[in-house]
Design an enzyme around this catalytic site. Sequence first.
Site, PDB file in Angstrom:
ATOM      1  N   ARG A  35      34.423  52.608  37.912  1.00 20.45           N
ATOM      2  CA  ARG A  35      35.701  51.519  37.792  1.00 20.45           C
ATOM      3  C   ARG A  35      35.463  50.435  38.499  1.00 20.45           C
ATOM      4  O   ARG A  35      34.328  49.978  39.217  1.00 20.45           O
ATOM      5  CB  ARG A  35      36.137  52.189  39.399  1.00 20.45           C
ATOM      6  CG  ARG A  35      37.006  54.431  39.346  1.00 20.45           C
ATOM      7  CD  ARG A  35      37.828  54.839  40.101  1.00 20.45           C
ATOM      8  NE  ARG A  35      38.902  53.822  39.457  1.00 20.45           N
ATOM      9  CZ  ARG A  35      40.093  54.762  38.987  1.00 20.45           C
ATOM     10  NH1 ARG A  35      38.916  55.781  38.896  1.00 20.45           N
ATOM     11  NH2 ARG A  35      40.796  54.509  38.552  1.00 20.45           N
TER      12      ARG A  35
ATOM     13  N   TYR B  20      23.721  43.140  50.034  1.00 16.81           N
ATOM     14  CA  TYR B  20      24.903  41.246  49.818  1.00 16.81           C
ATOM     15  C   TYR B  20      23.786  40.784  48.761  1.00 16.81           C
ATOM     16  O   TYR B  20      22.985  40.227  49.064  1.00 16.81           O
ATOM     17  CB  TYR B  20      24.408  40.520  51.000  1.00 16.81           C
ATOM     18  CG  TYR B  20      25.593  41.283  51.815  1.00 16.81           C
ATOM     19  CD1 TYR B  20      27.434  40.932  50.869  1.00 16.81           C
ATOM     20  CD2 TYR B  20      25.906  41.815  52.534  1.00 16.81           C
ATOM     21  CE1 TYR B  20      27.977  41.393  51.938  1.00 16.81           C
ATOM     22  CE2 TYR B  20      27.166  42.444  53.262  1.00 16.81           C
ATOM     23  CZ  TYR B  20      28.654  42.136  52.845  1.00 16.81           C
ATOM     24  OH  TYR B  20      29.814  41.919  53.756  1.00 16.81           O
TER      25      TYR B  20
ATOM     26  N   LYS C 120      38.350  53.137  31.648  1.00 16.63           N
ATOM     27  CA  LYS C 120      39.699  54.015  31.120  1.00 16.63           C
ATOM     28  C   LYS C 120      39.235  53.735  29.645  1.00 16.63           C
ATOM     29  O   LYS C 120      38.053  54.926  29.910  1.00 16.63           O
ATOM     30  CB  LYS C 120      40.481  52.995  30.664  1.00 16.63           C
ATOM     31  CG  LYS C 120      41.172  52.711  32.100  1.00 16.63           C
ATOM     32  CD  LYS C 120      43.031  52.104  31.503  1.00 16.63           C
ATOM     33  CE  LYS C 120      43.010  51.813  33.145  1.00 16.63           C
ATOM     34  NZ  LYS C 120      42.965  50.423  33.721  1.00 16.63           N
TER      35      LYS C 120
ATOM     36  N   ASP D 296      45.182  41.234  28.924  1.00 12.02           N
ATOM     37  CA  ASP D 296      44.641  42.109  29.210  1.00 12.02           C
ATOM     38  C   ASP D 296      44.320  43.541  28.742  1.00 12.02           C
ATOM     39  O   ASP D 296      45.087  44.239  28.208  1.00 12.02           O
ATOM     40  CB  ASP D 296      45.633  42.304  30.493  1.00 12.02           C
ATOM     41  CG  ASP D 296      45.131  44.174  31.168  1.00 12.02           C
ATOM     42  OD1 ASP D 296      44.031  44.271  30.974  1.00 12.02           O
ATOM     43  OD2 ASP D 296      46.065  43.708  32.075  1.00 12.02           O
TER      44      ASP D 296
ATOM     45  N   GLU E 161      26.151  37.850  47.440  1.00  5.98           N
ATOM     46  CA  GLU E 161      27.378  36.731  47.545  1.00  5.98           C
ATOM     47  C   GLU E 161      26.892  35.233  46.791  1.00  5.98           C
ATOM     48  O   GLU E 161      25.653  35.133  46.758  1.00  5.98           O
ATOM     49  CB  GLU E 161      27.652  36.637  48.790  1.00  5.98           C
ATOM     50  CG  GLU E 161      28.583  37.399  49.358  1.00  5.98           C
ATOM     51  CD  GLU E 161      28.922  37.067  50.659  1.00  5.98           C
ATOM     52  OE1 GLU E 161      28.500  36.568  51.344  1.00  5.98           O
ATOM     53  OE2 GLU E 161      30.447  37.614  50.666  1.00  5.98           O
TER      54      GLU E 161
ATOM     55  N   THR F  91      39.286  46.217  32.898  1.00  7.26           N
ATOM     56  CA  THR F  91      39.230  47.307  33.798  1.00  7.26           C
ATOM     57  C   THR F  91      37.341  47.967  32.645  1.00  7.26           C
ATOM     58  O   THR F  91      37.602  47.264  31.405  1.00  7.26           O
ATOM     59  CB  THR F  91      40.053  48.603  34.014  1.00  7.26           C
ATOM     60  OG1 THR F  91      40.541  49.200  32.809  1.00  7.26           O
ATOM     61  CG2 THR F  91      40.662  48.064  35.329  1.00  7.26           C
TER      62      THR F  91
HETATM   63  N1  DSN Z   1      47.078  52.531  36.555  1.00  5.70           N
HETATM   64  C1  DSN Z   1      46.385  52.341  35.822  1.00  5.70           C
HETATM   65  C2  DSN Z   1      47.151  53.113  34.502  1.00  5.70           C
HETATM   66  O1  DSN Z   1      47.203  54.369  34.309  1.00  5.70           O
HETATM   67  O2  DSN Z   1      47.543  53.089  33.592  1.00  5.70           O
HETATM   68  C3  DSN Z   1      46.631  50.557  34.922  1.00  5.70           C
HETATM   69  O3  DSN Z   1      46.954  49.685  35.927  1.00  5.70           O
END
Ligand code: DSN
Length: 419
Positions: free
Chosen positions: A235, A52, A229, A199, A54, A226
């Site tokens: 993730r 933990y 990707k 974003d 926090e 994120t």
């Molecule tokens: N789910 C993602 C995508 O495939 O683009 C976006 O959040």
Amino acid sequence: MYDFLRDQDTDIYDAITGEDTRQAEGLELIPSENYVSLAVREALSSSLTNKYAEGYPGKRYYGGQEFTDKVETLAIERAKQLFGAKFANVQTHAGAQANMAMYFALLSPGDTVLGMDLSHGGHLTHGHPVTYLTKIFNFVRYKMKDVETGEIDYDEMREVAKREKPKILLAGYSAYPRELDYEKFVSIGREVGALVVMDVAHIAGLIAGKAAKNPFDYGFDVITTTTHKTLRGPRGGLILTREDEEIAKKIDKAVFPGMQGGPLMNTIAAKAVCFGEALKPSFQTYAAQVIQNAKAMADVFITDGARLITGGTDNHLILADVWTSYGISGGEAEKLLDEAGITLNKNAIADDTRKPMDPSGIRFGTPALTTRGFKEAECAEVARLMIEVLRAKDTATVERVRARTKELAAAHPIPESFA
Ligand code: DSN
């Protein structure tokens, strides 16, 4: 790998090794997916999952933070370096939480956000009516002026901005294949007194790898993303603030204690490892290749006469209108291609006349194939294989293509590490 899991829990062991085989033997074209290094996976499965933490480095609510503080500080410093930001919050569990924290930090209930029309490539967390966000904030829209070229209607954006007085002008998409005119976003945002936020979830790796423009170079205030990707990490989410310390403080507060409890320290360590990988020169080669590969695939479809939304691609993804081009729905195309060993997703196209569960389009891209070492020639072959399936729609073709995709996958094993 998985020795203890195999002995203790055969069901989960079987499912995970089944997924390993699926990933190894198939061609992954979902543009939001990628393969992480084993170093990232080791960090993810480390003892940090037991801890933990926090709070933030140096200001925690639990003892025993000698190593967690080191990990989080490294992740923050690397993220700042990678994106040219003064401040970074690495704690959000995913992109949705990153966006939510950003809204809660920068808005009061009832405030307005001006973002891309969702059917033109926006995202659920940019104010889709099915999300709770729309109960709290007011979302208004801009669109593409010309779906065939992808040009955004900046005149409409300025008009709506002047009328609606948004607090945030939001850029960023999950199904938009073109670069943006960042100068226009910033000038419109400044004109109406809005913060300008992007974003970059889909293109984070392209920006980090210097193959795409960095919105911070044009004056954007905040970036959310994120990490899993094109950036090729675990993730998770990330929020970056270009230079305003007050904004960064509000974002930290919104993440913890505003929205989340204990950070996932194992994931934060894995983010730090991924940022370290993305800082290497070889990542720039990777990012450039992702785009070249996507262009090679787009060219094959264009030559075949297919209708691509925006007419092609500048980034890692392609959105094809398969309903108009091949007389097959997006859902059916996804299913047939899956059987042929090519994984991608059905996707609505701009102003789609079909339903979201079986739309007119498919969305696909090259981040994962490029990680496996695919170059333009192999990507062009994959595009041709896709077209064979989309045209023939029969079992014999699917089976023949399946045999070839398996060969291509076997010739390009998923790498364990990156130079
Ligand atoms: N789910 C993602 C995508 O495939 O683009 C976006 O959040």
